[in-house]
Each structure stands twice: as structure tokens, then as C-alpha cells.
Design a protein around this motif. Structure first.
Motif, PDB file in Angstrom:
ATOM      1  N   MET A 121     -15.110   1.579   7.014  1.00 36.38           N
ATOM      2  CA  MET A 121     -14.208   2.172   6.030  1.00 36.38           C
ATOM      3  C   MET A 121     -13.670   1.079   5.126  1.00 36.38           C
ATOM      4  O   MET A 121     -13.229   0.039   5.584  1.00 36.38           O
ATOM      5  N   ASP A 122     -13.682   1.442   3.860  1.00 37.20           N
ATOM      6  CA  ASP A 122     -13.134   0.476   2.921  1.00 37.20           C
ATOM      7  C   ASP A 122     -11.664   0.794   2.632  1.00 37.20           C
ATOM      8  O   ASP A 122     -11.129   1.800   3.100  1.00 37.20           O
ATOM      9  N   LEU A 123     -11.040  -0.067   1.893  1.00 39.21           N
ATOM     10  CA  LEU A 123      -9.608   0.026   1.632  1.00 39.21           C
ATOM     11  C   LEU A 123      -9.230   1.298   0.863  1.00 39.21           C
ATOM     12  O   LEU A 123      -8.224   1.950   1.177  1.00 39.21           O
ATOM     13  N   GLU A 124     -10.044   1.679  -0.107  1.00 41.35           N
ATOM     14  CA  GLU A 124      -9.757   2.867  -0.922  1.00 41.35           C
ATOM     15  C   GLU A 124      -9.763   4.135  -0.078  1.00 41.35           C
ATOM     16  O   GLU A 124      -8.911   5.009  -0.217  1.00 41.35           O
ATOM     17  N   GLU A 125     -10.727   4.235   0.815  1.00 42.99           N
ATOM     18  CA  GLU A 125     -10.803   5.415   1.669  1.00 42.99           C
ATOM     19  C   GLU A 125      -9.618   5.475   2.634  1.00 42.99           C
ATOM     20  O   GLU A 125      -9.064   6.539   2.900  1.00 42.99           O
TER      21      GLU A 125
END
Length: 145
Positions: free
Chosen positions: A1-5
């Protein structure tokens, strides 16, 4: 998971929690108001209150309560009436010149409108009016003779 998600998920969870909390408090508020209303509403036993023996007594009680209420508020009511009269008088004095000027303009306007109306009416009905006038003159001259 990236930061935006992660940010999106956190925001969705926060909004869902906020919505749930709001629904809960609204539900509690409605329940609270309903219970207050239920407590305030006095249940009447119509059989005893409206039978011929108690009816007159009940009416007298109601009249007495209303009279007490009015008597308790009498000073406030008189004060409000006096304040209203005072405000009205002050307003009248304050705007006297403006009102008189407006009335004068209004009368002049109506006078002009009336003149214009009479002029138009006379032009439209000129023949009929002249005919009536001639008939009246003939009748008056015949009556004099």
C-alpha cells in the motif's frame, strides 16, 4: 500500500465513523424529545372530566388559570403597549416631513392620472356625452317654457 491509498482509507474510515456518530446522536436526541413530550402531555380521563357534575368545575378551573396567567403578565403587556406607542410616536415625528412630502407627491400624481383619465374618457365618449348634453338642454328649455 502506498501513502495515497492509506490516506484515502483513513479518510473513508473517519467519515464513516463520523456518520455513525452523528446518526447515534440524532437518534438519541429524537428519543429524548419524544420522552419529554410524553412526560409533558397530561392524560385526561374524559369520563370523569366531561361528565355533567365535573364539567362546570373543570371549566371554572381553566378560566381561573387563564385569568391568573393574564394577571401575571398584565404589567408586561401594558409595558409593551406603552413601548409600542412610544416607538410609533417617535417614528411619526422622525418621518413627518418625509411622509408629508410623499403624500404631496402622491396626490399630485393621482391628480394628473385623473386628469388624463378624464381627458381620454371624454375623447372616447365625446359624441355620446355631447348628445346627452343637448338632450338635457332641450329638456331644460322645454321645462322652463
Amino acid at each position: 500500500m502506498d501513502l495515497e491509498e492509506l490516506k484515502r482509507l483513513r479518510k473513508e474510515n473517519f467519515l464513516a465513523h463520523k456518520k455513525k456518530k452523528r446518526e447515534y446522536y440524532l437518534k438519541k436526541k429524537i428519543e429524548k424529545t419524544l420522552t419529554k413530550k410524553r412526560n409533558k402531555v397530561k392524560e385526561f380521563d374524559y369520563e370523569t372530566d366531561l361528565n355533567p357534575l365535573n364539567f362546570e368545575r373543570k371549566i371554572k378551573e381553566i378560566i381561573k388559570q387563564q385569568k391568573e396567567h393574564v394577571d401575571n403578565r398584565k404589567d408586561k403587556i401594558i409595558e409593551k403597549i406603552r413601548e409600542y406607542k412610544e416607538k410609533k410616536r417617535e417614528y411619526y415625528i422622525e418621518n413627518k416631513d418625509r411622509r408629508l412630502e410623499y403624500d404631496k407627491e402622491y396626490r399630485e400624481q393621482k391628480k394628473e392620472e385623473l386628469r388624463e383619465y378624464r381627458r381620454e374618457y371624454y375623447q372616447k365618449n365625446k359624441d355620446r356625452i355631447l348628445k346627452k348634453q343637448k338632450e338635457r338642454r332641450k329638456q331644460q328649455s322645454n321645462n322652463k317654457e
